[in-house]
Design a protein around this motif. Structure first.
Motif, PDB file in Angstrom:
ATOM      1  N   ARG A  34       8.029  -9.547   0.979  1.00 30.35           N
ATOM      2  CA  ARG A  34       8.323  -9.315   2.388  1.00 30.35           C
ATOM      3  C   ARG A  34       7.318  -8.283   2.876  1.00 30.35           C
ATOM      4  O   ARG A  34       7.155  -7.218   2.263  1.00 30.35           O
ATOM      5  CB  ARG A  34       9.753  -8.795   2.568  1.00 30.35           C
ATOM      6  CG  ARG A  34      10.175  -8.609   4.011  1.00 30.35           C
ATOM      7  CD  ARG A  34      11.640  -8.227   4.177  1.00 30.35           C
ATOM      8  NE  ARG A  34      12.035  -7.073   3.382  1.00 30.35           N
ATOM      9  CZ  ARG A  34      12.784  -7.131   2.265  1.00 30.35           C
ATOM     10  NH1 ARG A  34      13.241  -8.277   1.808  1.00 30.35           N
ATOM     11  NH2 ARG A  34      13.084  -6.028   1.616  1.00 30.35           N
ATOM     12  N   ASP A  35       6.618  -8.620   3.962  1.00 29.25           N
ATOM     13  CA  ASP A  35       5.616  -7.679   4.450  1.00 29.25           C
ATOM     14  C   ASP A  35       6.241  -6.659   5.400  1.00 29.25           C
ATOM     15  O   ASP A  35       7.446  -6.683   5.663  1.00 29.25           O
ATOM     16  CB  ASP A  35       4.413  -8.406   5.061  1.00 29.25           C
ATOM     17  CG  ASP A  35       4.674  -9.063   6.403  1.00 29.25           C
ATOM     18  OD1 ASP A  35       5.739  -8.844   7.017  1.00 29.25           O
ATOM     19  OD2 ASP A  35       3.778  -9.808   6.857  1.00 29.25           O
ATOM     20  N   LEU A  36       5.430  -5.773   5.897  1.00 32.35           N
ATOM     21  CA  LEU A  36       5.916  -4.684   6.740  1.00 32.35           C
ATOM     22  C   LEU A  36       6.456  -5.169   8.083  1.00 32.35           C
ATOM     23  O   LEU A  36       7.184  -4.435   8.751  1.00 32.35           O
ATOM     24  CB  LEU A  36       4.801  -3.653   6.968  1.00 32.35           C
ATOM     25  CG  LEU A  36       4.302  -2.945   5.701  1.00 32.35           C
ATOM     26  CD1 LEU A  36       3.129  -2.029   6.033  1.00 32.35           C
ATOM     27  CD2 LEU A  36       5.428  -2.168   5.038  1.00 32.35           C
ATOM     28  N   ASP A  37       6.120  -6.395   8.466  1.00 30.23           N
ATOM     29  CA  ASP A  37       6.640  -6.989   9.703  1.00 30.23           C
ATOM     30  C   ASP A  37       7.871  -7.856   9.457  1.00 30.23           C
ATOM     31  O   ASP A  37       8.381  -8.479  10.379  1.00 30.23           O
ATOM     32  CB  ASP A  37       5.561  -7.832  10.386  1.00 30.23           C
ATOM     33  CG  ASP A  37       4.405  -6.988  10.901  1.00 30.23           C
ATOM     34  OD1 ASP A  37       4.652  -5.840  11.335  1.00 30.23           O
ATOM     35  OD2 ASP A  37       3.252  -7.464  10.871  1.00 30.23           O
ATOM     36  N   ARG A  39       7.966 -10.585   7.536  1.00 29.36           N
ATOM     37  CA  ARG A  39       7.615 -11.959   7.165  1.00 29.36           C
ATOM     38  C   ARG A  39       7.679 -12.108   5.651  1.00 29.36           C
ATOM     39  O   ARG A  39       7.363 -11.171   4.917  1.00 29.36           O
ATOM     40  CB  ARG A  39       6.214 -12.319   7.662  1.00 29.36           C
ATOM     41  CG  ARG A  39       6.105 -12.322   9.177  1.00 29.36           C
ATOM     42  CD  ARG A  39       4.683 -12.571   9.616  1.00 29.36           C
ATOM     43  NE  ARG A  39       3.869 -11.413   9.204  1.00 29.36           N
ATOM     44  CZ  ARG A  39       2.630 -11.199   9.614  1.00 29.36           C
ATOM     45  NH1 ARG A  39       2.047 -12.044  10.437  1.00 29.36           N
ATOM     46  NH2 ARG A  39       1.959 -10.136   9.203  1.00 29.36           N
ATOM     47  N   SER A  68      -1.232  -9.471   7.304  1.00 29.18           N
ATOM     48  CA  SER A  68      -0.276  -8.424   6.946  1.00 29.18           C
ATOM     49  C   SER A  68      -1.011  -7.131   6.591  1.00 29.18           C
ATOM     50  O   SER A  68      -2.115  -7.169   6.041  1.00 29.18           O
ATOM     51  CB  SER A  68       0.566  -8.883   5.750  1.00 29.18           C
ATOM     52  OG  SER A  68       1.440  -7.865   5.354  1.00 29.18           O
ATOM     53  N   LYS A  69      -0.363  -6.022   6.892  1.00 27.06           N
ATOM     54  CA  LYS A  69      -0.957  -4.710   6.607  1.00 27.06           C
ATOM     55  C   LYS A  69      -0.368  -4.050   5.358  1.00 27.06           C
ATOM     56  O   LYS A  69      -0.786  -2.975   4.962  1.00 27.06           O
ATOM     57  CB  LYS A  69      -0.768  -3.768   7.797  1.00 27.06           C
ATOM     58  CG  LYS A  69      -1.382  -4.289   9.074  1.00 27.06           C
ATOM     59  CD  LYS A  69      -2.871  -4.434   8.951  1.00 27.06           C
ATOM     60  CE  LYS A  69      -3.471  -4.899  10.274  1.00 27.06           C
ATOM     61  NZ  LYS A  69      -4.730  -5.580  10.113  1.00 27.06           N
ATOM     62  N   GLU A  72       6.637  -4.591   1.875  1.00 21.60           N
ATOM     63  CA  GLU A  72       7.843  -3.766   1.811  1.00 21.60           C
ATOM     64  C   GLU A  72       8.583  -3.982   0.494  1.00 21.60           C
ATOM     65  O   GLU A  72       9.129  -3.049  -0.072  1.00 21.60           O
ATOM     66  CB  GLU A  72       8.744  -4.158   2.981  1.00 21.60           C
ATOM     67  CG  GLU A  72      10.037  -3.404   3.059  1.00 21.60           C
ATOM     68  CD  GLU A  72      10.841  -3.856   4.266  1.00 21.60           C
ATOM     69  OE1 GLU A  72      11.847  -4.573   4.079  1.00 21.60           O
ATOM     70  OE2 GLU A  72      10.440  -3.504   5.392  1.00 21.60           O
TER      71      GLU A  72
END
Length: 102
Positions: A34-37, A39, A68-69, A72
């Protein structure tokens, strides 16, 4: 190792995605991130004669390619240990790994 019962609902979603992806192709590993946004990306080990990528490698590559940056959370389903290269990629891109007994 973490028990699936102790995972948050968001991490349980990652577990389901990793398990389904791994099972669908009979791969040695399955992963979901799961990315920081918020997604999510799921992947399985790629083991072709001329291309070998870990499940985490697939997920990180998809996240990076999608803009993605950072990550998470990461769920990895494997019978082995977290590979050194995968740990290095996670160190570069972020994310806490949740190990779950397959």
């Amino acid at each position: 190792m973490t028990s699936p019962q102790t995972l948050s609902p968001e991490d349980k979603k990652l577990l389901v995605l990793a398990r389904a992806t791994r099972t669908r192709i009979g791969a040695s590993e399955g992963a979901a991130v799961r990315d920081l946004d918020g997604r999510t990306y799921a992947g399985a080990t790629v083991d072709l004669p001329h291309l070998k990528v870990s499940a985490i490698g697939v997920c990180v590559a998809m996240a990076v390619a999608s803009g993605s940056k950072g990550l998470e959370a990461v769920v990895l389903l494997t019978n082995g240990d977290l590979a050194e290269a995968d740990q290095a990629a996670l160190d570069d891109f972020g994310g806490a790994v949740v190990h779950v007994n397959p």
